[in-house]
Write an enzyme that holds these catalytic residues in place. Structure first.
Site, mmCIF file in Angstrom:
data_model
loop_
_atom_site.group_PDB
_atom_site.id
_atom_site.type_symbol
_atom_site.label_atom_id
_atom_site.label_comp_id
_atom_site.label_asym_id
_atom_site.label_seq_id
_atom_site.Cartn_x
_atom_site.Cartn_y
_atom_site.Cartn_z
ATOM 1 N N ASP A 1 -1.150 30.345 4.126
ATOM 2 C CA ASP A 1 -1.628 29.050 4.608
ATOM 3 C C ASP A 1 -1.865 29.244 6.095
ATOM 4 O O ASP A 1 -0.914 29.424 6.862
ATOM 5 C CB ASP A 1 -0.547 27.989 4.341
ATOM 6 C CG ASP A 1 -0.879 26.636 4.953
ATOM 7 O OD1 ASP A 1 -1.898 26.528 5.668
ATOM 8 O OD2 ASP A 1 -0.102 25.690 4.718
ATOM 9 N N TYR B 1 12.248 26.567 8.724
ATOM 10 C CA TYR B 1 11.301 26.028 7.764
ATOM 11 C C TYR B 1 9.867 26.332 8.165
ATOM 12 O O TYR B 1 9.418 25.982 9.233
ATOM 13 C CB TYR B 1 11.455 24.509 7.643
ATOM 14 C CG TYR B 1 10.395 23.907 6.762
ATOM 15 C CD1 TYR B 1 10.417 24.137 5.395
ATOM 16 C CD2 TYR B 1 9.376 23.147 7.297
ATOM 17 C CE1 TYR B 1 9.439 23.609 4.584
ATOM 18 C CE2 TYR B 1 8.391 22.610 6.482
ATOM 19 C CZ TYR B 1 8.431 22.850 5.130
ATOM 20 O OH TYR B 1 7.457 22.329 4.329
ATOM 21 N N LYS C 1 6.828 25.888 1.876
ATOM 22 C CA LYS C 1 7.174 26.539 0.603
ATOM 23 C C LYS C 1 6.291 27.771 0.429
ATOM 24 O O LYS C 1 5.263 27.910 1.086
ATOM 25 C CB LYS C 1 6.972 25.548 -0.544
ATOM 26 C CG LYS C 1 8.180 24.663 -0.774
ATOM 27 C CD LYS C 1 9.285 25.396 -1.520
ATOM 28 C CE LYS C 1 10.543 24.548 -1.563
ATOM 29 N NZ LYS C 1 11.699 25.279 -2.041
HETATM 30 C C1 F6R Z 1 5.193 20.907 1.467
HETATM 31 C C2 F6R Z 1 4.148 20.557 2.440
HETATM 32 C C3 F6R Z 1 4.041 19.150 2.896
HETATM 33 C C4 F6R Z 1 4.667 18.985 4.283
HETATM 34 C C5 F6R Z 1 4.604 17.527 4.751
HETATM 35 C C6 F6R Z 1 5.142 17.365 6.174
HETATM 36 O O1 F6R Z 1 5.197 22.268 1.194
HETATM 37 O O2 F6R Z 1 3.398 21.392 2.869
HETATM 38 O O3 F6R Z 1 4.592 18.239 1.978
HETATM 39 O O4 F6R Z 1 5.994 19.430 4.275
HETATM 40 O O5 F6R Z 1 3.274 17.055 4.731
HETATM 41 O O6 F6R Z 1 4.415 18.210 6.982
HETATM 42 P P1 F6R Z 1 4.616 18.299 8.574
HETATM 43 O O7 F6R Z 1 6.068 18.548 8.791
HETATM 44 O O8 F6R Z 1 3.722 19.438 8.946
HETATM 45 O O9 F6R Z 1 4.160 16.974 9.129
HETATM 46 MG MG MG Z 2 0.140 23.793 5.041
HETATM 47 MG MG MG Z 3 0.605 25.489 0.579
#
Ligand code: F6R
Ligand code: MG
Ligand code: MG
Length: 365
Positions: A11, A228, A231
Protein backbone atom coordinates in the site's frame (compact mmCIF):
# COMPACT_ATOMS: atom_id res chain seq x y z
CA UNK A 1 10.94 -24.87 -18.28
CA UNK A 2 11.52 -23.61 -14.72
CA UNK A 3 9.50 -20.48 -14.04
CA UNK A 4 9.35 -18.25 -10.99
CA UNK A 5 6.07 -16.55 -10.20
CA UNK A 6 6.61 -13.59 -7.87
CA UNK A 7 3.85 -11.43 -6.41
CA UNK A 8 4.98 -8.38 -4.47
CA UNK A 9 2.45 -6.04 -2.89
CA UNK A 10 2.33 -2.80 -0.97
CA UNK A 11 0.00 0.00 0.00
CA UNK A 12 1.87 3.08 -1.16
CA UNK A 13 -1.09 5.44 -0.97
CA UNK A 14 -4.86 5.17 -1.06
CA UNK A 15 -7.56 6.79 -3.20
CA UNK A 16 -9.80 7.94 -1.42
CA UNK A 17 -8.60 7.28 2.14
CA UNK A 18 -7.76 3.59 2.37
CA UNK A 19 -10.33 2.45 -0.21
CA UNK A 20 -8.57 1.96 -3.59
CA UNK A 21 -5.45 2.41 -5.72
CA UNK A 22 -5.42 5.36 -8.12
CA UNK A 23 -5.39 4.42 -11.86
CA UNK A 24 -2.35 6.67 -12.48
CA UNK A 25 -0.39 4.80 -9.80
CA UNK A 26 -1.25 1.50 -11.48
CA UNK A 27 -0.19 2.96 -14.85
CA UNK A 28 3.10 4.05 -13.33
CA UNK A 29 3.72 0.51 -12.04
CA UNK A 30 2.88 -0.94 -15.46
CA UNK A 31 5.31 1.49 -17.17
CA UNK A 32 8.15 0.41 -14.87
CA UNK A 33 7.47 -3.30 -15.34
CA UNK A 34 7.02 -2.90 -19.10
CA UNK A 35 10.51 -1.39 -19.24
CA UNK A 36 11.88 -4.36 -17.26
CA UNK A 37 10.11 -6.76 -19.62
CA UNK A 38 11.71 -5.02 -22.63
CA UNK A 39 15.10 -5.37 -20.91
CA UNK A 40 14.33 -9.10 -20.51
CA UNK A 41 14.44 -8.94 -16.72
CA UNK A 42 10.87 -10.28 -16.70
CA UNK A 43 9.07 -12.70 -18.96
CA UNK A 44 5.75 -11.08 -18.18
CA UNK A 45 3.86 -9.04 -15.60
CA UNK A 46 0.41 -7.82 -14.61
CA UNK A 47 -0.50 -4.98 -12.25
CA UNK A 48 -3.60 -5.58 -10.14
CA UNK A 49 -5.07 -3.97 -7.06
CA UNK A 50 -7.33 -4.92 -4.20
CA UNK A 51 -8.49 -1.95 -2.15
CA UNK A 52 -5.52 0.30 -1.42
CA UNK A 53 -2.99 -2.45 -2.17
CA UNK A 54 -0.98 -2.54 -5.35
CA UNK A 55 -0.03 -6.06 -6.51
CA UNK A 56 2.82 -6.67 -8.95
CA UNK A 57 2.47 -10.12 -10.55
CA UNK A 58 5.73 -11.06 -12.30
CA UNK A 59 7.19 -14.10 -14.04
CA UNK A 60 10.88 -14.71 -14.71
CA UNK A 61 13.57 -17.38 -14.71
CA UNK A 62 15.77 -16.01 -11.93
CA UNK A 63 14.45 -18.12 -9.04
CA UNK A 64 13.09 -17.08 -5.63
CA UNK A 65 14.73 -14.36 -3.52
CA UNK A 66 16.45 -12.88 -6.55
CA UNK A 67 18.04 -9.51 -5.80
CA UNK A 68 17.35 -8.05 -9.25
CA UNK A 69 13.63 -8.91 -9.09
CA UNK A 70 13.23 -7.67 -5.53
CA UNK A 71 15.01 -4.43 -6.41
CA UNK A 72 12.78 -4.00 -9.45
CA UNK A 73 9.66 -4.35 -7.27
CA UNK A 74 11.13 -1.98 -4.68
CA UNK A 75 12.05 0.68 -7.26
CA UNK A 76 8.61 0.32 -8.85
CA UNK A 77 7.00 1.04 -5.48
CA UNK A 78 9.29 4.06 -5.03
CA UNK A 79 8.22 5.44 -8.43
CA UNK A 80 4.57 4.78 -7.58
CA UNK A 81 5.06 6.53 -4.26
CA UNK A 82 6.29 9.62 -6.13
CA UNK A 83 3.12 9.56 -8.24
CA UNK A 84 1.02 9.08 -5.09
CA UNK A 85 2.79 12.05 -3.49
CA UNK A 86 2.09 14.23 -6.52
CA UNK A 87 -1.63 13.33 -6.29
CA UNK A 88 -1.50 13.76 -2.50
CA UNK A 89 -3.07 10.33 -2.06
CA UNK A 90 -3.71 9.08 1.45
CA UNK A 91 -0.95 7.40 3.46
CA UNK A 92 1.79 7.96 0.87
CA UNK A 93 4.51 5.31 1.17
CA UNK A 94 2.57 3.64 4.02
CA UNK A 95 4.13 0.18 3.61
CA UNK A 96 7.70 1.24 2.75
CA UNK A 97 9.51 1.16 6.06
CA UNK A 98 12.90 2.37 4.88
CA UNK A 99 14.48 4.51 2.16
CA UNK A 100 17.15 2.05 1.16
CA UNK A 101 17.10 -1.34 -0.51
CA UNK A 102 19.60 -3.87 0.77
CA UNK A 103 19.46 -6.97 -1.43
CA UNK A 104 16.10 -8.47 -0.45
CA UNK A 105 12.63 -7.03 0.05
CA UNK A 106 12.07 -9.13 3.19
CA UNK A 107 11.65 -6.92 6.21
CA UNK A 108 11.32 -3.71 4.19
CA UNK A 109 7.52 -3.56 4.38
CA UNK A 110 6.01 -4.89 1.14
CA UNK A 111 4.52 -8.39 1.25
CA UNK A 112 5.79 -10.98 -1.19
CA UNK A 113 5.22 -14.56 -2.20
CA UNK A 114 7.27 -16.53 -4.72
CA UNK A 115 7.10 -19.99 -6.27
CA UNK A 116 9.63 -21.61 -8.56
CA UNK A 117 8.35 -24.61 -10.48
CA UNK A 118 8.64 -26.61 -13.66
CA UNK A 119 5.82 -25.29 -15.85
CA UNK A 120 3.54 -28.23 -16.61
CA UNK A 121 2.05 -29.00 -20.02
CA UNK A 122 -0.75 -26.71 -18.91
CA UNK A 123 -0.28 -24.55 -15.80
CA UNK A 124 -3.44 -22.93 -14.38
CA UNK A 125 -2.88 -20.73 -11.30
CA UNK A 126 -5.23 -18.66 -9.18
CA UNK A 127 -3.90 -15.65 -7.27
CA UNK A 128 -6.03 -14.38 -4.40
CA UNK A 129 -5.45 -10.84 -3.19
CA UNK A 130 -7.17 -9.43 -0.12
CA UNK A 131 -7.57 -6.07 1.57
CA UNK A 132 -8.39 -5.14 5.20
CA UNK A 133 -7.28 -8.43 6.67
CA UNK A 134 -4.15 -10.43 7.56
CA UNK A 135 -2.43 -13.64 6.29
CA UNK A 136 -4.20 -15.78 8.92
CA UNK A 137 -7.34 -15.26 6.82
CA UNK A 138 -5.97 -17.90 4.40
CA UNK A 139 -5.69 -20.66 7.04
CA UNK A 140 -9.35 -21.62 6.76
CA UNK A 141 -9.27 -21.38 2.95
CA UNK A 142 -6.10 -23.45 2.51
CA UNK A 143 -7.39 -26.06 4.94
CA UNK A 144 -10.65 -26.36 2.97
CA UNK A 145 -8.86 -26.62 -0.39
CA UNK A 146 -6.15 -29.11 0.56
CA UNK A 147 -7.53 -31.05 3.52
CA UNK A 148 -11.35 -31.07 3.50
CA UNK A 149 -12.97 -33.73 1.31
CA UNK A 150 -16.36 -32.01 1.69
CA UNK A 151 -14.80 -29.10 -0.22
CA UNK A 152 -12.38 -31.00 -2.45
CA UNK A 153 -13.71 -34.36 -3.65
CA UNK A 154 -10.41 -34.84 -5.50
CA UNK A 155 -8.84 -35.74 -2.13
CA UNK A 156 -11.03 -38.84 -2.14
CA UNK A 157 -11.51 -39.71 -5.81
CA UNK A 158 -8.37 -38.50 -7.61
CA UNK A 159 -5.58 -41.07 -7.10
CA UNK A 160 -3.03 -38.26 -7.60
CA UNK A 161 -4.36 -36.40 -4.53
CA UNK A 162 -5.46 -39.28 -2.34
CA UNK A 163 -2.18 -39.33 -0.36
CA UNK A 164 -2.79 -35.77 0.86
CA UNK A 165 -0.44 -32.81 1.22
CA UNK A 166 2.32 -31.32 3.38
CA UNK A 167 1.51 -27.99 5.08
CA UNK A 168 4.31 -25.70 6.26
CA UNK A 169 2.93 -23.66 9.15
CA UNK A 170 4.74 -20.54 10.32
CA UNK A 171 4.80 -19.22 13.87
CA UNK A 172 4.82 -15.53 12.97
CA UNK A 173 6.00 -14.45 16.40
CA UNK A 174 8.97 -16.86 16.62
CA UNK A 175 9.74 -16.90 12.86
CA UNK A 176 9.89 -20.73 12.90
CA UNK A 177 7.86 -23.22 10.90
CA UNK A 178 6.64 -26.77 11.36
CA UNK A 179 5.57 -29.29 8.69
CA UNK A 180 2.33 -31.28 9.00
CA UNK A 181 1.31 -34.17 6.77
CA UNK A 182 -2.42 -34.34 6.06
CA UNK A 183 -4.67 -36.21 6.48
CA UNK A 184 -2.53 -38.12 9.06
CA UNK A 185 -1.73 -35.08 11.24
CA UNK A 186 -4.86 -33.07 10.60
CA UNK A 187 -5.93 -32.74 14.22
CA UNK A 188 -2.46 -31.67 15.36
CA UNK A 189 -2.35 -29.09 12.59
CA UNK A 190 -5.77 -27.65 13.41
CA UNK A 191 -4.66 -26.93 16.98
CA UNK A 192 -2.23 -24.44 15.44
CA UNK A 193 -3.85 -23.04 12.31
CA UNK A 194 -7.11 -22.37 14.16
CA UNK A 195 -5.12 -19.63 15.96
CA UNK A 196 -5.03 -17.42 12.91
CA UNK A 197 -3.07 -14.47 14.26
CA UNK A 198 -0.21 -16.58 15.57
CA UNK A 199 0.16 -19.38 13.01
CA UNK A 200 -0.14 -19.02 9.23
CA UNK A 201 0.09 -21.57 6.45
CA UNK A 202 3.22 -20.53 4.57
CA UNK A 203 2.98 -23.07 1.76
CA UNK A 204 1.58 -26.44 0.75
CA UNK A 205 3.45 -29.19 -1.12
CA UNK A 206 2.76 -32.63 -2.47
CA UNK A 207 6.15 -34.01 -1.46
CA UNK A 208 7.79 -32.77 1.72
CA UNK A 209 10.72 -31.20 -0.14
CA UNK A 210 8.92 -30.83 -3.44
CA UNK A 211 7.66 -27.79 -5.34
CA UNK A 212 5.07 -25.54 -3.77
CA UNK A 213 1.49 -26.09 -4.85
CA UNK A 214 0.24 -23.10 -2.85
CA UNK A 215 2.02 -20.26 -1.04
CA UNK A 216 1.07 -17.09 0.81
CA UNK A 217 2.54 -13.83 2.05
CA UNK A 218 3.22 -14.29 5.74
CA UNK A 219 4.83 -11.03 6.79
CA UNK A 220 3.28 -9.24 9.72
CA UNK A 221 3.78 -5.55 9.07
CA UNK A 222 2.92 -4.54 12.59
CA UNK A 223 5.62 -6.82 14.01
CA UNK A 224 8.15 -5.70 11.42
CA UNK A 225 7.70 -2.07 12.19
CA UNK A 226 7.18 -2.43 15.91
CA UNK A 227 4.29 -0.03 15.45
CA UNK A 228 0.98 0.11 13.61
CA UNK A 229 1.38 0.45 9.86
CA UNK A 230 -1.80 -1.22 8.65
CA UNK A 231 -3.00 -4.78 8.24
CA UNK A 232 -0.94 -7.01 5.98
CA UNK A 233 -3.54 -7.47 3.25
CA UNK A 234 -2.26 -10.85 2.10
CA UNK A 235 -1.83 -12.74 -1.18
CA UNK A 236 -2.28 -16.47 -1.79
CA UNK A 237 -1.18 -18.35 -4.93
CA UNK A 238 -2.64 -21.76 -5.73
CA UNK A 239 -1.67 -23.96 -8.70
CA UNK A 240 -4.61 -25.91 -10.12
CA UNK A 241 -5.72 -29.06 -11.91
CA UNK A 242 -4.16 -32.34 -13.00
CA UNK A 243 -3.22 -33.79 -9.62
CA UNK A 244 -3.71 -30.46 -7.81
CA UNK A 245 -7.14 -29.17 -6.70
CA UNK A 246 -9.40 -28.11 -9.57
CA UNK A 247 -10.05 -24.38 -10.10
CA UNK A 248 -13.60 -24.94 -8.82
CA UNK A 249 -12.30 -26.69 -5.69
CA UNK A 250 -9.96 -23.75 -5.10
CA UNK A 251 -12.78 -21.19 -5.39
CA UNK A 252 -15.34 -23.25 -3.44
CA UNK A 253 -14.34 -22.19 0.15
CA UNK A 254 -15.28 -18.60 -0.69
CA UNK A 255 -18.98 -19.48 -0.83
CA UNK A 256 -18.74 -19.03 2.95
CA UNK A 257 -17.70 -15.52 4.00
CA UNK A 258 -15.76 -16.60 7.08
CA UNK A 259 -14.88 -14.12 9.82
CA UNK A 260 -11.42 -12.62 9.54
CA UNK A 261 -9.43 -10.06 11.50
CA UNK A 262 -8.94 -6.57 10.10
CA UNK A 263 -11.68 -4.28 8.80
CA UNK A 264 -11.90 -0.84 10.42
CA UNK A 265 -8.56 0.24 11.94
CA UNK A 266 -7.32 -3.34 11.68
CA UNK A 267 -9.11 -3.99 14.94
CA UNK A 268 -12.35 -5.76 14.11
CA UNK A 269 -13.71 -9.09 12.95
CA UNK A 270 -15.79 -9.18 9.81
CA UNK A 271 -16.72 -11.44 6.90
CA UNK A 272 -14.33 -11.88 3.95
CA UNK A 273 -16.32 -10.89 0.86
CA UNK A 274 -15.37 -12.43 -2.51
CA UNK A 275 -15.79 -9.73 -5.18
CA UNK A 276 -15.01 -8.97 -8.84
CA UNK A 277 -11.95 -6.79 -9.48
CA UNK A 278 -13.98 -3.61 -9.90
CA UNK A 279 -15.78 -4.15 -6.58
CA UNK A 280 -12.57 -4.56 -4.58
CA UNK A 281 -13.05 -1.14 -2.99
CA UNK A 282 -13.82 -1.32 0.72
CA UNK A 283 -16.44 1.22 1.74
CA UNK A 284 -18.72 0.40 4.66
CA UNK A 285 -16.78 0.81 7.90
CA UNK A 286 -13.67 0.62 5.65
CA UNK A 287 -14.78 -2.81 4.49
CA UNK A 288 -16.02 -5.38 4.75
CA UNK A 289 -12.69 -7.11 4.01
CA UNK A 290 -12.43 -8.03 0.30
CA UNK A 291 -10.81 -10.75 -1.73
CA UNK A 292 -10.37 -11.07 -5.50
CA UNK A 293 -9.34 -14.15 -7.50
CA UNK A 294 -7.19 -13.62 -10.59
CA UNK A 295 -6.78 -16.75 -12.70
CA UNK A 296 -3.98 -17.24 -15.22
CA UNK A 297 -2.78 -19.89 -17.62
CA UNK A 298 1.00 -19.76 -17.86
CA UNK A 299 2.44 -20.21 -21.35
CA UNK A 300 6.23 -20.42 -21.12
CA UNK A 301 6.02 -17.88 -18.33
CA UNK A 302 3.59 -15.59 -20.14
CA UNK A 303 0.60 -14.65 -18.00
CA UNK A 304 -2.49 -15.49 -20.05
CA UNK A 305 -5.23 -13.69 -18.16
CA UNK A 306 -6.38 -12.59 -15.70
CA UNK A 307 -9.78 -14.24 -15.46
CA UNK A 308 -11.87 -12.46 -12.83
CA UNK A 309 -13.21 -15.59 -11.10
CA UNK A 310 -15.49 -13.91 -8.58
CA UNK A 311 -17.24 -11.94 -11.32
CA UNK A 312 -19.84 -14.66 -11.34
CA UNK A 313 -23.46 -14.84 -10.09
CA UNK A 314 -22.50 -18.12 -8.39
CA UNK A 315 -20.92 -15.94 -5.66
CA UNK A 316 -23.92 -13.58 -5.30
CA UNK A 317 -25.28 -15.53 -2.33
CA UNK A 318 -21.89 -15.44 -0.61
CA UNK A 319 -21.88 -11.65 -0.99
CA UNK A 320 -25.43 -11.39 0.34
CA UNK A 321 -24.48 -13.52 3.32
CA UNK A 322 -21.37 -11.37 3.85
CA UNK A 323 -23.58 -8.27 3.97
CA UNK A 324 -25.90 -9.90 6.50
CA UNK A 325 -22.96 -10.98 8.66
CA UNK A 326 -21.38 -7.52 8.35
CA UNK A 327 -24.61 -6.00 9.62
CA UNK A 328 -24.85 -8.46 12.50
CA UNK A 329 -21.23 -7.92 13.53
CA UNK A 330 -21.47 -4.11 13.24
CA UNK A 331 -24.39 -4.08 15.67
CA UNK A 332 -21.95 -5.09 18.44
CA UNK A 333 -20.28 -1.69 18.07
CA UNK A 334 -17.24 -1.43 20.34
CA UNK A 335 -17.85 -4.82 21.98
CA UNK A 336 -16.04 -8.09 21.38
CA UNK A 337 -16.19 -10.31 19.39
CA UNK A 338 -16.69 -7.62 16.71
CA UNK A 339 -13.89 -5.55 18.20
CA UNK A 340 -10.76 -7.67 18.57
CA UNK A 341 -9.33 -8.61 21.97
CA UNK A 342 -6.83 -6.05 23.22
CA UNK A 343 -3.67 -7.91 22.25
CA UNK A 344 -4.84 -8.39 18.67
CA UNK A 345 -5.92 -4.83 17.95
CA UNK A 346 -3.65 -2.81 15.73
CA UNK A 347 -3.76 0.07 18.14
CA UNK A 348 -5.40 0.92 21.40
CA UNK A 349 -5.82 3.85 23.73
CA UNK A 350 -5.91 1.55 26.77
CA UNK A 351 -2.52 2.61 28.24
CA UNK A 352 -3.46 6.34 28.04
CA UNK A 353 -6.94 5.78 29.51
CA UNK A 354 -5.49 3.58 32.28
CA UNK A 355 -2.93 6.26 33.07
CA UNK A 356 -5.64 8.91 33.25
CA UNK A 357 -7.58 6.74 35.72
CA UNK A 358 -4.51 5.91 37.81
CA UNK A 359 -5.42 6.15 41.48
CA UNK A 360 -9.12 5.70 40.82
CA UNK A 361 -8.91 1.90 40.93
CA UNK A 362 -9.79 0.73 44.49
CA UNK A 363 -9.32 -2.69 45.99
CA UNK A 364 -12.44 -4.84 45.54
CA UNK A 365 -11.36 -7.43 48.17
C1 F6R B 1 -7.51 -0.78 8.10
C2 F6R B 1 -7.43 0.51 7.40
C3 F6R B 1 -8.38 1.59 7.77
C4 F6R B 1 -7.68 2.62 8.67
C5 F6R B 1 -8.66 3.72 9.10
C6 F6R B 1 -7.96 4.81 9.92
O1 F6R B 1 -6.52 -1.66 7.68
O2 F6R B 1 -6.61 0.69 6.54
O3 F6R B 1 -9.55 1.10 8.37
O4 F6R B 1 -7.13 2.00 9.79
O5 F6R B 1 -9.25 4.33 7.98
O6 F6R B 1 -6.92 5.29 9.15
P1 F6R B 1 -5.97 6.50 9.61
O7 F6R B 1 -5.44 6.12 10.95
O8 F6R B 1 -4.95 6.53 8.52
O9 F6R B 1 -6.84 7.73 9.66
MG1 MG C 1 -3.90 2.33 3.21
MG1 MG D 1 -4.81 -2.30 2.34
Amino acid sequence: MKITLSVVKADIGGYVGHSASHPEVKEKAADELERAKKQKKLIDYKVLSCGDDLNLVMTHEKGEDNEEIHELAWNTFLECTEKARELKLYGVGQDLLTETFSGNIKGLGPGFVEMEFEERESEPVVIFMADKTSPGAWNFIVYKIFADPFNTPGLVIDPAMHDGFYFNVLDVYEDKFVTFKTPEELYDMLVFIGTTEHYCVKDVRKEEDGEKVAASTTQKLNLLAGRYVGKDDPVLIVRAQHGFPAVGEILEPFHFPHLVEGWMRGSHRGPLMAVPFEKATPSRFDGPPRVIAAGFQLANGKLIGPRDHFDDPAFDMAREKANEVADYMRTHGPFEPHRLPLDEMEYTTLPQVKKKLEGRFKSAK
